[in-house]
Design a protein around this motif. Sequence first.
Motif, PDB file in Angstrom:
ATOM      1  N   UNK A   1     -23.641  44.740  40.771  1.00 21.21           N
ATOM      2  CA  UNK A   1     -24.864  45.197  40.273  1.00 21.21           C
ATOM      3  C   UNK A   1     -25.324  46.270  41.305  1.00 21.21           C
ATOM      4  N   UNK A   2     -24.502  46.978  41.994  1.00 18.10           N
ATOM      5  CA  UNK A   2     -24.884  48.115  42.762  1.00 18.10           C
ATOM      6  C   UNK A   2     -23.646  49.145  42.867  1.00 18.10           C
ATOM      7  N   UNK A   3     -23.824  49.745  44.003  1.00 20.36           N
ATOM      8  CA  UNK A   3     -22.626  51.061  44.139  1.00 20.36           C
ATOM      9  C   UNK A   3     -21.480  50.715  45.294  1.00 20.36           C
ATOM     10  N   UNK A   4     -20.504  51.181  45.210  1.00 23.29           N
ATOM     11  CA  UNK A   4     -19.513  50.979  46.062  1.00 23.29           C
ATOM     12  C   UNK A   4     -19.561  52.468  46.950  1.00 23.29           C
ATOM     13  N   UNK A   5     -19.904  52.105  48.338  1.00 21.73           N
ATOM     14  CA  UNK A   5     -20.046  53.320  49.204  1.00 21.73           C
ATOM     15  C   UNK A   5     -18.851  53.400  50.078  1.00 21.73           C
ATOM     16  N   UNK A   6     -18.249  54.591  50.293  1.00 18.51           N
ATOM     17  CA  UNK A   6     -17.279  54.548  51.259  1.00 18.51           C
ATOM     18  C   UNK A   6     -17.617  55.887  52.228  1.00 18.51           C
TER      19      UNK A   6
ATOM     20  N   UNK B   1     -14.404  62.568  58.585  1.00 20.85           N
ATOM     21  CA  UNK B   1     -13.641  62.719  57.443  1.00 20.85           C
ATOM     22  C   UNK B   1     -13.296  61.452  56.777  1.00 20.85           C
ATOM     23  N   UNK B   2     -13.475  61.330  55.427  1.00 21.05           N
ATOM     24  CA  UNK B   2     -13.000  60.239  54.673  1.00 21.05           C
ATOM     25  C   UNK B   2     -11.834  60.704  53.759  1.00 21.05           C
ATOM     26  N   UNK B   3     -10.779  60.062  53.898  1.00 17.80           N
ATOM     27  CA  UNK B   3      -9.665  60.440  53.082  1.00 17.80           C
ATOM     28  C   UNK B   3      -9.201  59.155  52.481  1.00 17.80           C
ATOM     29  N   UNK B   4      -9.020  59.248  51.084  1.00 17.92           N
ATOM     30  CA  UNK B   4      -8.436  58.211  50.071  1.00 17.92           C
ATOM     31  C   UNK B   4      -7.184  59.032  49.710  1.00 17.92           C
ATOM     32  N   UNK B   5      -6.222  58.249  49.992  1.00 21.82           N
ATOM     33  CA  UNK B   5      -4.706  58.867  49.784  1.00 21.82           C
ATOM     34  C   UNK B   5      -3.819  57.735  49.219  1.00 21.82           C
ATOM     35  N   UNK B   6      -2.826  58.412  48.290  1.00 26.23           N
ATOM     36  CA  UNK B   6      -1.918  57.607  47.836  1.00 26.23           C
ATOM     37  C   UNK B   6      -0.569  58.173  48.305  1.00 26.23           C
ATOM     38  N   UNK B   7       0.005  57.413  49.058  1.00 24.64           N
ATOM     39  CA  UNK B   7       1.289  57.821  49.621  1.00 24.64           C
ATOM     40  C   UNK B   7       2.558  57.785  48.803  1.00 24.64           C
ATOM     41  N   UNK B   8       2.769  57.080  47.726  1.00 20.19           N
ATOM     42  CA  UNK B   8       3.793  57.027  47.149  1.00 20.19           C
ATOM     43  C   UNK B   8       3.460  57.209  45.794  1.00 20.19           C
ATOM     44  N   UNK B   9       2.752  56.517  44.974  1.00 23.73           N
ATOM     45  CA  UNK B   9       2.394  56.788  43.567  1.00 23.73           C
ATOM     46  C   UNK B   9       1.116  57.700  43.586  1.00 23.73           C
ATOM     47  N   UNK B  10       0.322  57.490  42.050  1.00 25.85           N
ATOM     48  CA  UNK B  10      -0.814  58.394  41.720  1.00 25.85           C
ATOM     49  C   UNK B  10      -2.003  57.895  42.189  1.00 25.85           C
TER      50      UNK B  10
END
Length: 276
Positions: free
Chosen positions: A195-200, A205-214
Motif C-alpha cells: 500500500x505504499x512505497x519502497x524507499x532505499x 552513496x547508495x549502490x544497487x549492484x548485481x555482481x554476477x547476473x543482470x
Amino acid sequence: LHATAGANQTIDILNTAGNTATAINLEASAGGILASADGNINSAIKLHATAGANQTIDILNTAGIDNAAIALTSTVGGVAITGNNSTLTMKTAGDVALTANTAATDTITITNTQGNTATAINLEASAGGILASADGNINSAIKLHATAGANQTIDILNTAGIDNAAIALTATAGGIALQANGTSPNGQISIDSTNSQVVIAGGTTTTIKATTGALTLEATAESVNIKTGTNKPIEINGEPGAAGSVLTSNGSALAPTWGAGSTPIGAIMMWTTGTA
C-alpha cells in the motif's frame, strides 16, 4: 525411629482417618527438617500424591526473601520438570531468571519434542517487549535458524505498528547483507510494499549492484521513474565488452522527456567504454 535388622525393613508413619492438609505434620520450630537417603536407587526421596484428581503437592516458603528461598539444585546431574496434562507455569511478582553460570560451555535449551504447530514454542510478552541480547563477540551471536524442511519459512511480523520503522533492521556500525542462494524464482529476494512505497536511502552513496547476473528494474503495472536532485545528472555506464551499454524499449520510443513548460536543466548522460 530406627530399623536395623534387614534390607527389606520399612518405617511407616500412617494416619488412616485424618483428611486435612496437616494429617501428618513434620515441624521443627527452631531448626530444619532433613530428609536424606543413601540408597543408590531411583526415587531415593519421593513426594507422592496418589489418590485423587484434586491433589496437589506444595513446596512453600512463606518468610524467606532470598533469591534462593526455594532452591532446586542438582550439583552433578540435571533437573527435570514434567507436566503431562497441562502447562508449566512460572509465576512471580518479580523477575523469572534462567541462569547457567558454571562453565563457558554452558547452554540453556528450551525444547518441544512433540509439538508441530507454528506456536510449538511461544515467547509472548502481553504488556511489554521481548529482548534477545548477546554479549559474546562471535559470529552468529543471535541466530534464527529453520533446519528441517523445504517448506520452512521464517517470519518477522508486525501486525499493528504503523510507523515507517514498524520493522527496523539496523546496523549502527556495520552493514546489512541479504542473501538468497536458491534458484529463481524460489531464490529471489522480494521487497514488497502493498500500500505504499519502497524507499532505499543511503547517507552518502547508495549502490544497487548485481555482481554476477543482470540487474532488472521492472514495474509491472506502472512506469519506472529515476529522478535526481536539481542539476544532478543520471549516469548509465557500461563496462568494456562486446555488448556495451544497451537501452531497449518494448513497443514504445526510448527518449528523455520533460513536462510541458519545463526546461531540461539537468542532463541524462548515457555512454559506454565498449561497443554501443
